[in-house]
Design a protein around this motif. Structure first.
Motif, PDB file in Angstrom:
ATOM      1  N   GLN A 273       0.863  -1.181   0.000  1.00  0.00           N
ATOM      2  CA  GLN A 273       0.000   0.000   0.000  1.00  0.00           C
ATOM      3  C   GLN A 273       0.895   1.225   0.000  1.00  0.00           C
ATOM      4  O   GLN A 273       1.902   1.265   0.705  1.00  0.00           O
ATOM      5  N   MET A 274       0.511   2.205  -0.792  1.00  0.00           N
ATOM      6  CA  MET A 274       1.221   3.477  -0.827  1.00  0.00           C
ATOM      7  C   MET A 274       0.207   4.587  -0.612  1.00  0.00           C
ATOM      8  O   MET A 274      -0.868   4.577  -1.206  1.00  0.00           O
ATOM      9  N   MET A 275       0.566   5.537   0.220  1.00  0.00           N
ATOM     10  CA  MET A 275      -0.365   6.592   0.602  1.00  0.00           C
ATOM     11  C   MET A 275       0.298   7.959   0.599  1.00  0.00           C
ATOM     12  O   MET A 275       1.494   8.068   0.889  1.00  0.00           O
ATOM     13  N   HIS A 276      -0.490   8.965   0.294  1.00  0.00           N
ATOM     14  CA  HIS A 276      -0.137  10.359   0.520  1.00  0.00           C
ATOM     15  C   HIS A 276      -1.186  10.936   1.464  1.00  0.00           C
ATOM     16  O   HIS A 276      -2.390  10.864   1.162  1.00  0.00           O
ATOM     17  N   LEU A 277      -0.763  11.479   2.585  1.00  0.00           N
ATOM     18  CA  LEU A 277      -1.683  12.142   3.506  1.00  0.00           C
ATOM     19  C   LEU A 277      -1.287  13.603   3.620  1.00  0.00           C
ATOM     20  O   LEU A 277      -0.168  13.926   4.055  1.00  0.00           O
ATOM     21  N   ASN A 278      -2.187  14.485   3.224  1.00  0.00           N
ATOM     22  CA  ASN A 278      -1.962  15.920   3.413  1.00  0.00           C
ATOM     23  C   ASN A 278      -2.260  16.247   4.870  1.00  0.00           C
ATOM     24  O   ASN A 278      -3.416  16.183   5.305  1.00  0.00           O
ATOM     25  N   ILE A 279      -1.236  16.578   5.634  1.00  0.00           N
ATOM     26  CA  ILE A 279      -1.416  16.765   7.074  1.00  0.00           C
ATOM     27  C   ILE A 279      -2.080  18.092   7.403  1.00  0.00           C
ATOM     28  O   ILE A 279      -2.438  18.334   8.559  1.00  0.00           O
ATOM     29  N   SER A 280      -2.275  18.946   6.399  1.00  0.00           N
ATOM     30  CA  SER A 280      -3.003  20.198   6.621  1.00  0.00           C
ATOM     31  C   SER A 280      -4.496  20.028   6.448  1.00  0.00           C
ATOM     32  O   SER A 280      -5.290  20.674   7.130  1.00  0.00           O
TER      33      SER A 280
END
Length: 430
Positions: A273-280
């Motif tokens: 699994q690959m993820m991008h999480l925008n922490i804003s």
């Protein structure tokens, strides 16, 4: 003299060295040329200037169950302390000072934090403690943790202390590749755990925070041997290469897919699994390459699996993947896990299954520990629930989005934990 010949105290800036600066300045001045074996006597010497004695540096072992004392000149070498049932363990898990009254004074434990990575715990005995001592010890602990983190690349001493039993070559490869097991910043927290710690092979994870985007990957290479560890190592390395090139999730998958196929042939694969999480904003992008769907935890309950179109495992030449998007709410948690968690069979020969995993997650959430403590608890509980068996790699990785604008807590300045509330009455029975 002060600025332009003005003596300190007469309108100029006072640049004279005070006690606190000397206490921290000496290790900082020596850090760049200090050999690893000289850290222990220097720490003991600096703590003694605060009236401290019986100085102990504890490091976390690979199973995340014990705090093991580091040997060295000037240090008091004691028995290992259990993380789940000791004042030292409480300081480690809660990231705060713990004080235990004794007949000859007070035993103080404070976390050693390098960045947001908990290296271990510093223990010492004082005649008495107050806010000034705690502040100076806390800052000294940050300096000591930084020295340990920077010197561990130059020595095997720290690794040998943390290692409590023989480790396979495959596990050695995986541990050397992993990022810190936890990262905790105001906007987001992550933590991971791998079992069996001394024989892990194909499972791995990686993460990096670049500006406002948290990049996460969890991998499971086929097999449970040195070949699996080699595939996992290539997968993580190629993921990092692609990540640093600034390409999209779909492009990362294609890049990794080609690399695994070219290196290992068409009969070998890696799920992931690959993820991008925008922490804003809490916006989560997810690509699932044949891996179990993550669990979304909201208000202490699993509310759904983050399912969607699943592309072929990495190395099988799948079509360009569809990227799923999810909007997280503040304090949402996302739990990733490898198939070794749910496919392990119990004493009756039945697979452990997703439902039993969810039940364990619900019990974990009732503790409401930080992600680091929660992951440790979950990993150990899952192992116990499976009768202590781990025939396949079993990895868990937890993400909590705390939300934009979360407050930074100054370390070492919160109320110290007294021995009476350091350990819950049932800490040893959970």
């Amino acid at each position: 003299m002060g600025i332009e010949g003005v003596p300190p105290g007469e309108g100029g800036a006072d640049r004279s060295e005070g006690f606190g600066e000397r206490l921290l300045g000496i290790p900082l001045d020596l850090a760049h040329r200090l050999p690893p074996q000289s850290i222990a006597p220097l720490v003991a010497e600096q703590v003694a200037k605060l009236g401290g004695r019986e100085v102990t540096i504890f490091l976390q072992d690979y199973t995340q169950e014990l705090l093991v004392p580091l040997p060295g000149s000037g240090l008091a070498v004691t028995e290992p302390e259990p993380i789940d049932d000791s004042p030292a363990g409480t300081a480690f898990l809660q990231g705060r000072v713990v004080e235990v009254p004794r007949a000859d004074g007070v035993r103080v434990y404070l976390p050693l934090v390098a960045g947001s990575d908990q290296m271990g715990v510093l223990g010492c005995t004082l005649d008495a403690s107050d806010d000034d001592v705690r502040r100076l010890l806390g800052r000294l602990g940050v300096v000591v943790a930084g020295m340990l983190a920077s010197k561990q690349s130059y020595t095997d001493q720290f690794f040998k202390v943390r290692r409590r039993q023989p480790m396979s070559v495959a596990a050695e490869m995986q541990w050397s590749l992993l990022p810190p097991l936890a990262m905790c910043i105001p906007q987001v927290e992550v933590a991971g755990a791998l079992e069996p710690a001394y024989d892990i092979a194909g499972d791995s994870f990686d993460y990096a925070l670049n500006d406002s985007v948290l990049h996460v990957a969890v991998f499971d290479a086929m097999g449970h041997d040195l070949h699996a560890a080699t595939m996992a190592t290539v997968a993580v390395s190629v993921f990092r290469h692609a990540r640093r090139a600034g390409i999209s999730l779909g492009e990362k998958y294609a890049f990794m897919d080609q690399a695994i196929a070219d290196q290992f042939g068409p009969d070998h694969f890696v799920t992931g699994q690959m993820m991008h999480l925008n922490i804003s904003t809490g916006r989560l992008e997810l690509v699932n390459a044949g891996h179990p769907a993550p669990l979304l935890i909201r208000e202490r309950r699993v509310v759904r699996q983050l399912e969607g179109p699943t592309t072929l495992p990495i190395g099988f030449g799948g079509r360009p993947p569809r990227v799923r998007e999810f909007e997280l709410r503040r304090r949402d948690r996302v739990l990733c896990y490898s198939d070794g968690v749910i496919e392990e069979r119990d004493a009756d020969g039945q697979p452990f299954g997703v439902e039993r995993l969810i039940d364990c997650v619900h019990r974990m959430e009732q503790t409401r520990e930080g992600v680091r403590g929660a992951v440790r608890w979950l990993s150990r509980t899952l192992k116990d629930e499976r009768g202590g068996r781990t025939s396949d790699d079993a990895t868990v990785f937890l993400i909590e989005w705390c939300g934009e604008g979360a407050v930074v807590r100054r370390p070492g300045m919160s109320r110290p934990v007294e021995s009476s509330d350091a350990i819950p009455p049932d800490a040893g029975t959970r």
